[in-house]
Design an enzyme around this catalytic site. Sequence first.
Site, mmCIF file in Angstrom:
data_model
loop_
_atom_site.group_PDB
_atom_site.id
_atom_site.type_symbol
_atom_site.label_atom_id
_atom_site.label_comp_id
_atom_site.label_asym_id
_atom_site.label_seq_id
_atom_site.Cartn_x
_atom_site.Cartn_y
_atom_site.Cartn_z
ATOM 1 N N GLU A 179 -72.018 -108.013 -22.923
ATOM 2 C CA GLU A 179 -72.549 -106.775 -23.532
ATOM 3 C C GLU A 179 -71.448 -105.786 -23.881
ATOM 4 O OE1 GLU A 179 -75.513 -105.449 -20.735
ATOM 5 O OE2 GLU A 179 -76.538 -107.378 -20.755
ATOM 6 N N ASN A 221 -71.502 -112.991 -24.073
ATOM 7 C CA ASN A 221 -72.951 -112.937 -23.828
ATOM 8 C C ASN A 221 -73.476 -111.540 -24.160
ATOM 9 O OD1 ASN A 221 -75.329 -114.195 -22.617
ATOM 10 N ND2 ASN A 221 -75.061 -112.796 -20.898
ATOM 11 N N HIS A 257 -83.716 -111.133 -24.441
ATOM 12 C CA HIS A 257 -84.677 -110.241 -23.781
ATOM 13 C C HIS A 257 -85.528 -109.650 -24.904
ATOM 14 C CE1 HIS A 257 -82.883 -110.448 -19.818
ATOM 15 N NE2 HIS A 257 -81.695 -110.190 -20.340
ATOM 16 N N GLU A 287 -80.861 -115.600 -21.170
ATOM 17 C CA GLU A 287 -81.592 -114.692 -20.256
ATOM 18 C C GLU A 287 -82.999 -114.414 -20.766
ATOM 19 O OE1 GLU A 287 -79.433 -111.109 -19.300
ATOM 20 O OE2 GLU A 287 -77.504 -112.123 -19.233
ATOM 21 N N ASP A 289 -86.685 -113.533 -21.545
ATOM 22 C CA ASP A 289 -87.986 -113.123 -21.026
ATOM 23 C C ASP A 289 -88.697 -112.385 -22.154
ATOM 24 O OD1 ASP A 289 -86.467 -110.730 -20.797
ATOM 25 O OD2 ASP A 289 -86.346 -110.907 -18.614
HETATM 26 O O1 G3I Z 1 -79.495 -105.097 -3.552
HETATM 27 C C1 G3I Z 1 -79.714 -103.711 -3.651
HETATM 28 C C2 G3I Z 1 -80.540 -103.219 -2.508
HETATM 29 O O2 G3I Z 1 -79.811 -103.395 -1.313
HETATM 30 C C3 G3I Z 1 -80.877 -101.755 -2.725
HETATM 31 O O3 G3I Z 1 -81.717 -101.320 -1.723
HETATM 32 C C4 G3I Z 1 -81.556 -101.549 -4.070
HETATM 33 C C5 G3I Z 1 -81.835 -100.091 -4.369
HETATM 34 O O4 G3I Z 1 -81.929 -99.864 -5.742
HETATM 35 O O5 G3I Z 1 -80.706 -102.039 -5.076
HETATM 36 C C6 G3I Z 1 -80.424 -103.421 -4.943
HETATM 37 O O6 G3I Z 1 -79.593 -103.820 -5.975
HETATM 38 C C7 G3I Z 1 -80.159 -103.884 -7.265
HETATM 39 C C8 G3I Z 1 -80.074 -105.307 -7.757
HETATM 40 O O7 G3I Z 1 -80.530 -105.362 -9.093
HETATM 41 C C9 G3I Z 1 -80.887 -106.274 -6.915
HETATM 42 O O8 G3I Z 1 -82.228 -105.975 -7.012
HETATM 43 C C10 G3I Z 1 -79.389 -102.961 -8.159
HETATM 44 O O9 G3I Z 1 -79.619 -101.613 -7.773
HETATM 45 C C11 G3I Z 1 -79.824 -103.150 -9.585
HETATM 46 O O10 G3I Z 1 -78.970 -102.415 -10.454
HETATM 47 C C12 G3I Z 1 -79.733 -104.609 -9.956
HETATM 48 O O11 G3I Z 1 -80.216 -104.742 -11.242
HETATM 49 C C13 G3I Z 1 -79.788 -105.903 -11.919
HETATM 50 C C14 G3I Z 1 -79.118 -105.474 -13.230
HETATM 51 O O12 G3I Z 1 -78.824 -106.614 -14.017
HETATM 52 C C15 G3I Z 1 -77.799 -104.745 -12.973
HETATM 53 O O13 G3I Z 1 -76.863 -105.590 -12.373
HETATM 54 C C16 G3I Z 1 -80.994 -106.779 -12.189
HETATM 55 O O14 G3I Z 1 -81.479 -107.309 -10.949
HETATM 56 C C17 G3I Z 1 -80.626 -107.918 -13.106
HETATM 57 O O15 G3I Z 1 -81.783 -108.616 -13.496
HETATM 58 C C18 G3I Z 1 -79.949 -107.356 -14.364
HETATM 59 O O16 G3I Z 1 -79.548 -108.471 -15.157
HETATM 60 C C19 G3I Z 1 -78.978 -108.139 -16.429
HETATM 61 C C20 G3I Z 1 -77.916 -109.168 -16.711
HETATM 62 O O17 G3I Z 1 -76.975 -109.189 -15.673
HETATM 63 C C21 G3I Z 1 -77.237 -108.878 -18.053
HETATM 64 N N1 G3I Z 1 -78.191 -108.781 -19.120
HETATM 65 C C22 G3I Z 1 -79.311 -107.863 -18.896
HETATM 66 C C23 G3I Z 1 -80.003 -108.201 -17.571
HETATM 67 C C24 G3I Z 1 -81.191 -107.296 -17.343
HETATM 68 O O18 G3I Z 1 -80.774 -105.959 -17.214
#
Ligand code: G3I
Length: 372
Positions: A179, A221, A257, A287, A289
Site C-alpha cells: 500500500e 501489494n 477488498h 486479500e 472479501d
Molecule cells: O492484538 C491486539 C490486542 O492485544 C488489543 O487488545 C487490541 C485493541 O485494539 O488490538 C489488537 O491488535 C489489533 C490487531 O488487528 C489484531 O486484532 C490491532 O489493534 C489492529 O490494528 C489490527 O488490525 C489489522 C490491520 O490490518 C492493521 O494491521 C487487521 O486485523 C488486519 O485484518 C488488517 O489487514 C490489512 C492488511 O494487513 C493489508 N491490507 C488491508 C487489510 C485490512 O485492513
Amino acid sequence: MKYRICALLILVCLLSSCSLPWQSAAPVTPTPTAQPFTGVVAPLPTLAPPTTLREAAQRRGILIGSAVGVSQLRSDPMYGTTLAQEFDEVTPENAMKFDALEPNPGEYTFADGDAIVAFARAHGMVVRGHNLVWYRSLPPWLANGSFSRTQLMAILKDHIMTVVSHYRGKLIAWDVVNEAIADGTDTLRNSIWMQDIGPDYIDWAFRWAHQADPQVHLFYNDYGGDGLGAKSNAIYNLVKGLVQRGVPIYGVGLQMHVSITDPPSEQDVIANMQRLAALGLKVQITEMDVEIQGDPRPLAEKLQAQAQVYHDMMAACLAVSACEAFVMWGFTDRYSWIPAATGHADEPLIYDQNYHPKPAFHALMSALASQS
Ligand code: G3I
C-alpha cells in the site's frame, strides 16, 4: 559330402520348422485377434467431483488461500480444521507485520509467525509472508522515533534481512511493499519511509529481500487497483518502473477488498491482470472479501450478489495464466476485520459465523468447476 548332408539337414529343418541344436525354442506368441472397431471408445476413469475448495483449485492449477489469525488458530479447533481442509495457502493476518516481529529495536519475536508456518507445513500448505514495509502496524519506537536517512535505511535493512533470512526456504512469497500509493492520487503515500528515506525505499526493500532469500517470490501489494482506473494505473506505473530498473519484483498482489455495491468488473480485472502479465509479472488475488453493509436489499439477495462477485473474480483469475493464487482475508464471518474497522456489522467472507458455507462458497466451487 559331409557338408552337403549338413546343408540338406538345415534346409529340411527350415522348411519343416524343426529346431536345430543352436536354436532355442522361441516362446509362441499368440497372434492378437483384431477387434472390430465399433466407434465406441472405452471411457477414461472419471474423477469424482471435488468436495473441497482446495481440491477444486488444485485441479485448476491455482492456490486457494486465506489470511490466518494466530489467536483463533490456537483457541478455536473448528477454525484450524476448516482452514486445513479447504485451503492450501495461508497468509498471516498480522503475525509477520513490523510491530509483531520487531516490537523493540533489534529484538525479534518470531513465535506467532513460526506457529503459522508450522501449521501450514503440517497440513501441506504454503505461506505468503505479509508484509515487510508498510505505513501501518509500526511499533511505537519506530512510528514515534526521529531518525536520519542513514539510520532509517539501517533499521529497514536490518528488519528485512533478519526477517527474510529467518523464513528463508519456508515461504513462497513476501509482500515486500504494501500500500505505498496514496489514496486518490498517483503519488507515493507520505509514510515514515517516504519522508525519511525517499521514494527509493521501495527499490531498496526489494533488493534487500532478494539478497536475503533469492528464491522467495517478491510482491508489491495494494488495494483499490483490482480493475481498471486511476489507482490501478498508478500501481501499473510503479511496478513498470521497478521492472525497468531491474528491481527483483516477481508479482503484484491485488488485495480485492470490495463491496457488492461497486465491485470491479470481471473484464476490467482480466485486462488489469493481462497488462501486468505483459510486464513479465505474476498476479495473485491476495486479500479478497466482499462487504454487504450499506445495501438496502434483503439479506438473501445480498448474499447472492456477494456470491456473484466471488464467482466473477475467481473466473477472472482462472482466465489469466499469470494469476497464480486466490486468497481471501479470512474465511469465516466470525473473525473478519471489517466490522471492527468500519464500525458496522457485515458478513464479507464465504463461511458464516458458524462455519456453514455461504452462497459465496458454492459460487467459488462452481467457478472452479467451469471449463470456460
Ligand atoms: O492484538 C491486539 C490486542 O492485544 C488489543 O487488545 C487490541 C485493541 O485494539 O488490538 C489488537 O491488535 C489489533 C490487531 O488487528 C489484531 O486484532 C490491532 O489493534 C489492529 O490494528 C489490527 O488490525 C489489522 C490491520 O490490518 C492493521 O494491521 C487487521 O486485523 C488486519 O485484518 C488488517 O489487514 C490489512 C492488511 O494487513 C493489508 N491490507 C488491508 C487489510 C485490512 O485492513
